[in-house]
Design an enzyme around this catalytic site. Structure first.
Site, short mmCIF file in Angstrom:
data_model
loop_
_atom_site.label_atom_id
_atom_site.label_comp_id
_atom_site.label_asym_id
_atom_site.label_seq_id
_atom_site.Cartn_x
_atom_site.Cartn_y
_atom_site.Cartn_z
N ASP A 173 17.19 21.22 43.07
CA ASP A 173 18.33 22.01 42.62
C ASP A 173 19.43 21.84 43.73
O ASP A 173 19.21 21.66 44.84
CB ASP A 173 17.86 23.57 42.79
CG ASP A 173 18.95 24.59 41.94
OD1 ASP A 173 20.12 24.35 42.25
OD2 ASP A 173 18.52 25.11 40.77
N HIS B 54 12.52 27.40 37.50
CA HIS B 54 12.59 27.37 38.89
C HIS B 54 11.29 27.20 39.49
O HIS B 54 10.56 28.15 39.42
CB HIS B 54 13.45 28.45 39.44
CG HIS B 54 15.08 28.51 38.85
ND1 HIS B 54 15.97 27.98 39.41
CD2 HIS B 54 15.43 29.18 37.39
CE1 HIS B 54 17.15 28.40 38.69
NE2 HIS B 54 16.73 28.84 37.73
N GLN C 176 21.18 33.43 33.29
CA GLN C 176 21.19 31.86 33.12
C GLN C 176 22.35 31.30 33.17
O GLN C 176 23.35 31.96 32.58
CB GLN C 176 20.38 31.73 31.68
CG GLN C 176 20.26 30.35 31.20
CD GLN C 176 19.39 30.09 29.83
OE1 GLN C 176 19.34 30.98 29.03
NE2 GLN C 176 19.23 29.05 29.55
N HIS D 51 14.75 25.89 31.45
CA HIS D 51 14.42 25.15 32.70
C HIS D 51 13.48 26.27 33.67
O HIS D 51 13.71 27.71 33.29
CB HIS D 51 15.49 24.60 33.56
CG HIS D 51 16.66 25.66 33.91
ND1 HIS D 51 17.47 26.01 32.95
CD2 HIS D 51 16.55 26.66 34.92
CE1 HIS D 51 18.36 26.95 33.41
NE2 HIS D 51 17.76 27.25 34.63
N ASN E 2 15.18 31.95 33.65
CA ASN E 2 16.31 33.16 33.00
C ASN E 2 16.43 32.73 31.78
O ASN E 2 16.82 31.61 31.51
CB ASN E 2 17.40 33.14 34.06
CG ASN E 2 17.18 33.10 35.63
OD1 ASN E 2 16.08 34.23 35.63
ND2 ASN E 2 17.79 32.41 36.27
#
Ligand code: 5GP
Ligand code: ZN
Length: 137
Positions: A32, A103, A95, A101, A88
């Site tokens: 990230d 995390h 989100q 996705h 999310n």
């Protein structure tokens, strides 16, 4: 399936470079850009699904198995003290990129990741009423 102007479609399919730690035919896992903690990574399907509700069931199963395996490897490599898996759906839930996705967030004692929520209060009666409503679905 890929969506024009979706940043994660472009990253997942290699059109935009990323610091990738894992790739197979279905997924890319990369670091990230704004990590909550050291090693914060994103597990992203190569096909475009906006969120969990749209995600293909087979990919959903594969994503969780892959997340489990990578979390174990990351925990060993980073010697972290804990680990969060987060996901999310919708702006209200935090989100910001509308391509599904997961995390993968390594956690360290005293880190400032701050992944938490305010705890509410509910009576057993309220919980039972709510559970009954949800069972109807
Ligand atoms: P969300 O808020 O949608 O659950 O998470 C989106 C995440 O994607 C955020 O943690 C954000 O830092 C990360 N992100 C957004 N754009 C990029 C990008 O271009 N590259 C990388 N590596 N991460 C990104
Ligand atoms: Zn996409």
């Amino acid at each position: 399936m890929s969506k024009n102007n979706c940043i994660f479609c472009k990253i997942a399919n290699g059109e935009i470079p990323s610091s990738t730690l894992y790739e197979d035919e279905d997924f890319r896992v990369f670091l990230d850009l704004n990590p909550a903690a050291r090693g914060h990574a994103l597990l992203v399907p190569k096909k475009h699904f906006e969120n969990l509700f749209e995600l293909d069931d087979e990919l959903c199963k594969k994503a969780m198995v892959l997340a489990k395996r990578l979390a174990g490897q990351m925990k060993e490599a980073l010697d972290c003290d804990g680990f969060n898996l987060m996901q999310n759906n919708g702006e209200t839930a935090g989100q910001t990129v509308f391509h599904f996705h997961l995390h993968l967030i390594p956690r360290y004692k005293g880190d400032m990741a701050g992944i938490t929520w305010n705890q509410g209060k509910a009576s057993p009666e309220e919980l039972e009423e709510l559970a009954a409503l949800l069972r109807k679905k």
